[in-house]
Scaffold this motif. Sequence first.
Motif, PDB file in Angstrom:
ATOM      1  N   TRP A 197       5.810   5.953   4.486  1.00  0.00           N
ATOM      2  CA  TRP A 197       6.724   6.832   3.764  1.00  0.00           C
ATOM      3  C   TRP A 197       7.176   6.121   2.474  1.00  0.00           C
ATOM      4  O   TRP A 197       6.998   4.926   2.312  1.00  0.00           O
ATOM      5  CB  TRP A 197       7.928   7.202   4.633  1.00  0.00           C
ATOM      6  N   GLY A 198       7.713   6.917   1.565  1.00  0.00           N
ATOM      7  CA  GLY A 198       8.096   6.402   0.250  1.00  0.00           C
ATOM      8  C   GLY A 198       7.352   7.166  -0.827  1.00  0.00           C
ATOM      9  O   GLY A 198       6.967   8.327  -0.627  1.00  0.00           O
ATOM     10  N   ASP A 199       7.115   6.525  -1.964  1.00  0.00           N
ATOM     11  CA  ASP A 199       6.416   7.185  -3.061  1.00  0.00           C
ATOM     12  C   ASP A 199       4.962   7.467  -2.659  1.00  0.00           C
ATOM     13  O   ASP A 199       4.202   6.536  -2.384  1.00  0.00           O
ATOM     14  CB  ASP A 199       6.455   6.297  -4.307  1.00  0.00           C
ATOM     15  N   PRO A 200       4.553   8.737  -2.637  1.00  0.00           N
ATOM     16  CA  PRO A 200       3.204   9.067  -2.164  1.00  0.00           C
ATOM     17  C   PRO A 200       2.095   8.516  -3.050  1.00  0.00           C
ATOM     18  O   PRO A 200       0.966   8.327  -2.576  1.00  0.00           O
ATOM     19  CB  PRO A 200       3.191  10.606  -2.162  1.00  0.00           C
ATOM     20  N   GLU A 201       2.396   8.233  -4.314  1.00  0.00           N
ATOM     21  CA  GLU A 201       1.384   7.691  -5.222  1.00  0.00           C
ATOM     22  C   GLU A 201       1.264   6.176  -5.130  1.00  0.00           C
ATOM     23  O   GLU A 201       0.368   5.586  -5.727  1.00  0.00           O
ATOM     24  CB  GLU A 201       1.717   8.090  -6.669  1.00  0.00           C
ATOM     25  N   HIS A 202       2.176   5.556  -4.400  1.00  0.00           N
ATOM     26  CA  HIS A 202       2.187   4.093  -4.321  1.00  0.00           C
ATOM     27  C   HIS A 202       2.279   3.610  -2.873  1.00  0.00           C
ATOM     28  O   HIS A 202       2.989   2.654  -2.569  1.00  0.00           O
ATOM     29  CB  HIS A 202       3.343   3.522  -5.146  1.00  0.00           C
ATOM     30  N   GLY A 203       1.564   4.279  -1.984  1.00  0.00           N
ATOM     31  CA  GLY A 203       1.468   3.802  -0.607  1.00  0.00           C
ATOM     32  C   GLY A 203       2.280   4.574   0.402  1.00  0.00           C
ATOM     33  O   GLY A 203       2.152   4.332   1.604  1.00  0.00           O
TER      34      GLY A 203
END
Length: 341
Positions: free
Chosen positions: A317-323
């Motif tokens: 989970w978190g920024d979908p473009e960064h992991g």
Amino acid sequence: VWGGSSCCEVPNHLRNVQTVCTNSGAIAAITEGKVVTWGDPEVGGDSSAVEHLLVDVRCVCPSSYAFAALKNDGSVVCWGCASAGGDCFAVQDQLHDVCQLSGATWAFTAVKNDGSAVTWGDERKGGDSSAVQEQLVNVKSVCASSWSFAALRHDGHVITWGVDKKGGDSRSVQSQLYNVLQLRSTSWAFAALRSDGCIITWGDAQHGGDGGQVQSQLKSICQICACADAFAALDRRGSVVSWGALPSISLHDVQRLSASSLAFAALKKDGTVTAWGDRSKGGDISRVRSELVNVQQICGSSWAFAALLGDRTVISWGDPEHGGNSSQVQERLKDVVELFA
């Protein structure tokens, strides 16, 4: 590997990987004593110029824009942005019998077997330790903030250098820096855990350098965790206290803490997870809350978190473009043993 554009660029011959490390735009992996790199060539994604030297490598350490590899013979090889420590030519004759490496944003420090330390990189941001060189003896380990370093000596004392107001000057708390067991850093501050379970802080107040408001709670601490702007501490009873730029939180029954650049995640004793901080950096688990059960490990990158479950699958989970979104590789995330970021 997932997040950013790195997933499609992983060398397809990468096998028997021992460890992986990342900086602001590149990845370095050790496989059978050799180093394989990919990503932005300007910050270390291209190691071809030193490839012939990258053999029998023990570990790789990143700065924000370069890498340094420690070989089994105690020598060091660097590559990436020269001004960020990617060029160690000026101190190459001193880089022998090295046992540890530490990287800040723009500089590196090497600890040698005799307890001395060697620094290189941007002289204004930690790459010049000449002012404290005589005190850098019997060094046990070194911790880096963005622009400064703190060295923990075997006698439990701490020596600092770099940008004064960003953690490089510890004179205001020097008398309290004794019997230190562990050091942690945010971008511009440090925290020291003493053997009596107390924590001493210094550096930029807005980034955790002033723990005064929670000082009475900073006792019997067993773990310090740091993101870019704040610290969180776990005590022996399983309670958590945080301070710095992020909102404070009160948690109980916690067994371990992890951090991204601007958020924290707490693994609780019942195998569930609580997160707080910047929602876009992993501080919001609402999307995956129901899946975060029987969690064994949490790993934080700059922008996201990943959790290893008891069935050896992974939730992110978190920024979908960064992991923060691992759906493209979810079918391959089985029988996972350990997470790295």
